[in-house]
Design an enzyme around this catalytic site. Structure first.
Site, PDB file in Angstrom:
ATOM      1  N   ILE A  17       0.857  -1.200   0.000  1.00 23.11           N
ATOM      2  CA  ILE A  17       0.000   0.000   0.000  1.00 23.11           C
ATOM      3  C   ILE A  17       0.890   1.245   0.000  1.00 23.11           C
ATOM      4  CG2 ILE A  17      -1.716   1.352   1.296  1.00 23.11           C
ATOM      5  CD1 ILE A  17      -2.957  -1.268   2.214  1.00 23.11           C
ATOM      6  N   ARG A  95      -2.239 -11.502   9.564  1.00 20.50           N
ATOM      7  CA  ARG A  95      -2.567 -12.786  10.193  1.00 20.50           C
ATOM      8  C   ARG A  95      -1.683 -13.872   9.580  1.00 20.50           C
ATOM      9  NH1 ARG A  95      -8.655 -13.788  11.634  1.00 20.50           N
ATOM     10  NH2 ARG A  95      -8.440 -15.516  13.043  1.00 20.50           N
ATOM     11  N   ASN A 108      -1.404  -6.659  17.202  1.00 20.41           N
ATOM     12  CA  ASN A 108      -1.682  -5.305  16.718  1.00 20.41           C
ATOM     13  C   ASN A 108      -1.889  -4.331  17.868  1.00 20.41           C
ATOM     14  OD1 ASN A 108      -1.589  -5.089  13.758  1.00 20.41           O
ATOM     15  ND2 ASN A 108      -2.832  -6.922  13.953  1.00 20.41           N
ATOM     16  N   GLY A 133      -4.199  -0.113   8.589  1.00 13.32           N
ATOM     17  CA  GLY A 133      -3.779  -1.470   8.964  1.00 13.32           C
ATOM     18  C   GLY A 133      -4.868  -2.204   9.732  1.00 13.32           C
ATOM     19  N   ASP A 162     -14.491   0.378   1.303  1.00 12.47           N
ATOM     20  CA  ASP A 162     -15.806  -0.286   1.246  1.00 12.47           C
ATOM     21  C   ASP A 162     -16.829   0.630   0.567  1.00 12.47           C
ATOM     22  OD1 ASP A 162     -15.063  -2.584   3.253  1.00 12.47           O
ATOM     23  OD2 ASP A 162     -14.410  -0.713   4.153  1.00 12.47           O
ATOM     24  N   HIS A 190     -14.701  -2.313   9.238  1.00  8.14           N
ATOM     25  CA  HIS A 190     -14.072  -2.686   7.964  1.00  8.14           C
ATOM     26  C   HIS A 190     -13.808  -4.187   8.008  1.00  8.14           C
ATOM     27  CE1 HIS A 190     -11.606  -3.047   4.472  1.00  8.14           C
ATOM     28  NE2 HIS A 190     -10.611  -3.515   5.193  1.00  8.14           N
TER      29      HIS A 190
HETATM   30  P1  NAI Z   1       2.407  -5.228   3.389  1.00  8.42           P
HETATM   31  O1  NAI Z   1       2.684  -6.452   4.188  1.00  8.42           O
HETATM   32  O2  NAI Z   1       2.772  -5.179   1.950  1.00  8.42           O
HETATM   33  O3  NAI Z   1       3.127  -3.978   4.083  1.00  8.42           O
HETATM   34  C1  NAI Z   1       3.023  -3.712   5.428  1.00  8.42           C
HETATM   35  C2  NAI Z   1       4.310  -3.020   5.838  1.00  8.42           C
HETATM   36  O4  NAI Z   1       4.160  -2.583   7.180  1.00  8.42           O
HETATM   37  C3  NAI Z   1       5.529  -3.943   5.800  1.00  8.42           C
HETATM   38  O5  NAI Z   1       6.541  -3.340   5.014  1.00  8.42           O
HETATM   39  C4  NAI Z   1       5.928  -4.080   7.258  1.00  8.42           C
HETATM   40  O6  NAI Z   1       7.337  -4.182   7.445  1.00  8.42           O
HETATM   41  C5  NAI Z   1       5.382  -2.778   7.842  1.00  8.42           C
HETATM   42  N1  NAI Z   1       5.130  -2.807   9.282  1.00  8.42           N
HETATM   43  C6  NAI Z   1       4.661  -3.829  10.042  1.00  8.42           C
HETATM   44  N2  NAI Z   1       4.616  -3.481  11.330  1.00  8.42           N
HETATM   45  C7  NAI Z   1       5.034  -2.196  11.393  1.00  8.42           C
HETATM   46  C8  NAI Z   1       5.227  -1.287  12.455  1.00  8.42           C
HETATM   47  N3  NAI Z   1       4.978  -1.647  13.714  1.00  8.42           N
HETATM   48  N4  NAI Z   1       5.688  -0.053  12.164  1.00  8.42           N
HETATM   49  C9  NAI Z   1       5.952   0.306  10.910  1.00  8.42           C
HETATM   50  N5  NAI Z   1       5.826  -0.533   9.848  1.00  8.42           N
HETATM   51  C10 NAI Z   1       5.366  -1.759  10.097  1.00  8.42           C
HETATM   52  O7  NAI Z   1       0.865  -4.924   3.622  1.00  8.42           O
HETATM   53  P2  NAI Z   1      -0.094  -3.938   2.779  1.00  8.42           P
HETATM   54  O8  NAI Z   1      -0.691  -4.685   1.660  1.00  8.42           O
HETATM   55  O9  NAI Z   1       0.639  -2.679   2.504  1.00  8.42           O
HETATM   56  O10 NAI Z   1      -1.254  -3.711   3.841  1.00  8.42           O
HETATM   57  C11 NAI Z   1      -1.043  -3.006   5.035  1.00  8.42           C
HETATM   58  C12 NAI Z   1      -2.239  -3.146   5.965  1.00  8.42           C
HETATM   59  O11 NAI Z   1      -3.380  -2.560   5.398  1.00  8.42           O
HETATM   60  C13 NAI Z   1      -2.639  -4.576   6.296  1.00  8.42           C
HETATM   61  O12 NAI Z   1      -2.919  -4.659   7.675  1.00  8.42           O
HETATM   62  C14 NAI Z   1      -3.886  -4.778   5.486  1.00  8.42           C
HETATM   63  O13 NAI Z   1      -4.712  -5.777   6.057  1.00  8.42           O
HETATM   64  C15 NAI Z   1      -4.500  -3.423   5.581  1.00  8.42           C
HETATM   65  N6  NAI Z   1      -5.539  -3.090   4.587  1.00  8.42           N
HETATM   66  C16 NAI Z   1      -6.599  -2.318   5.033  1.00  8.42           C
HETATM   67  C17 NAI Z   1      -7.591  -1.944   4.157  1.00  8.42           C
HETATM   68  C18 NAI Z   1      -8.747  -1.111   4.643  1.00  8.42           C
HETATM   69  O14 NAI Z   1      -9.662  -0.883   3.830  1.00  8.42           O
HETATM   70  N7  NAI Z   1      -8.789  -0.625   5.861  1.00  8.42           N
HETATM   71  C19 NAI Z   1      -7.559  -2.369   2.746  1.00  8.42           C
HETATM   72  C20 NAI Z   1      -6.402  -3.129   2.376  1.00  8.42           C
HETATM   73  C21 NAI Z   1      -5.430  -3.466   3.285  1.00  8.42           C
END
Ligand code: NAI
Length: 329
Positions: A17, A95, A108, A133, A162, A190
């Site tokens: 993202i 997860r 989390n 997140g 959504d 969400h």
């Molecule tokens: P990703 O796994 O590609 O990237 C997440 C990044 O966050 C990783 O680079 C990781 O190292 C970093 N990270 C993890 N813990 C951290 C911390 N404590 N501090 C700083 N960085 C940290 O995941 P992606 O695809 O970018 O998704 C990120 C989040 O967004 C996920 O939790 C996903 O479920 C959520 N999401 C939420 C949506 C919504 O509509 N609210 C829609 C799509 C995704």
């Protein structure tokens, strides 16, 4: 004279993202084409993540964005959130295999407690926080509860994806232009329990519900399609939605900062008891935004079917809140 730069913190900046988000913030799509920004990027201290972040920063530099007034890379939230005006909390613990829901909430809770405390200590007193997140609503709740010196209303969760998904399904069903749909909203969490509600929606002044006139489609096709869209994208792409999530984050922050011009948008925001949602639960509501503030649209009629849907998504959020209660002590 150009405006002074504002500070935008993004966590999980080297994730998928992040990669779809940062370039759009830096090009002015979030805060306006006249607003310089300083990016304060946070990743975990892990060498691989920090190296990936360096690569993203090199690419940001190579875009030579005129509005990008500075870029910082951090592994400590106390530095990443220093004086920040906007914070997009994208990084979260996904997860893993065999992980129970309680383990996910606990992992989390640790991240969002630490980040809430850091925001409380060092961010601008007017910081606008968007949690992306997952579980986004409850992570926003945890961060808010960990930041008692900041106004609770500054903590929001992303329901806009959504909302946008619902708009696109309605447009496809009835041949509307997606941009013509007004007064659509998504209530609740969400998660697949969210309730996308087009009872009040209009297109060019005409009721969307009357035009579609198909409650079976609403119940059996529309709601499950919107609710399970994330899973459908993972099944098709092999990866979770990233570009559309980043786009929704841009929409959410842009409308909050620059105003929705009277239109409804959906934001996950802490309740003050509206629609029977207990205080502080971060819930998707219809809001309008003006002068950097959002306002929940009140007084809407909730029919029996809608109440049932709202109760279901609320029960899930109350369960999540209760699940992290001990962790917040
Ligand atoms: P990703 O796994 O590609 O990237 C997440 C990044 O966050 C990783 O680079 C990781 O190292 C970093 N990270 C993890 N813990 C951290 C911390 N404590 N501090 C700083 N960085 C940290 O995941 P992606 O695809 O970018 O998704 C990120 C989040 O967004 C996920 O939790 C996903 O479920 C959520 N999401 C939420 C949506 C919504 O509509 N609210 C829609 C799509 C995704």
């Amino acid at each position: 004279m150009s405006k002074p730069a504002v500070r935008v913190a993004v966590t999980g900046a080297a994730g998928q993202i992040g990669y779809a988000l940062l370039f759009r913030i830096a090009s002015g799509e979030m805060l306006g084409k006249d607003q310089p920004v300083i990016l304060q990027l946070l990743e975990i201290p892990d060498e691989k993540a920090q190296n990936a972040l360096k690569g993203v920063i090199m690419e940001l530099e190579d875009c030579a964005f005129p509005l990008l007034a500075g870029i910082e890379a951090h592994s400590d939230p106390m530095q990443a959130f220093k004086d920040t005006d906007y914070a997009l909390l994208v990084g979260a613990r996904p997860r893993g295999p065999g992980m129970e829901r309680a383990d996910l909430l606990a992992a989390n809770a640790q991240i969002f407690t630490a980040q809430g405390k850091a925001l409380n200590a060092v961010a601008s007193r007017n910081v606008k926080v968007l949690v992306v997140g997952n579980p986004a609503n409850t992570n926003a709740y945890i961060a808010m509860k960990s930041a008692p010196d900041l106004p609770a209303k500054n903590f929001t969760a992303m329901l806009r994806l959504d909302h946008n998904r619902a708009a696109s399904q309605l447009a496809a069903k009835a041949g509307f232009k997606v941009g013509d749909i007004r007064k659509l909203t998504v209530w609740g969490n969400h998660s697949p329990t969210m309730y996308a509600d087009y009872r009040f929606a209009t297109v060019n002044g005409k009721s969307v519900q009357e035009t579609i006139n198909d409650q079976a489609w609403n119940k059996d096709v529309f709601l499950p399609t919107v609710g399970k869209r994330g899973a459908a994208i993972i099944a098709a792409r092999g990866l979770s939605s990233a570009a559309s999530a980043a786009n929704a984050a841009i929409d959410h922050m842009r409308d909050w900062a620059l105003g929705s011009k009277g239109e409804w948008v959906t934001m996950g925001v802490p309740s003050n008891g509206e629609y029977g949602v207990p205080k502080d639960i971060v819930f998707g509501f219809p809001v309008t935004t003006e002068n950097g503030e959002y306002k929940i649209v009140e007084g809407l009629e909730i029919d029996a079917f809608s109440q049932e849907c709202i109760n279901k998504t609320l029960a899930e959020l109350e369960g999540e809140r209760d699940g992290v209660k001990d962790l917040l002590k």
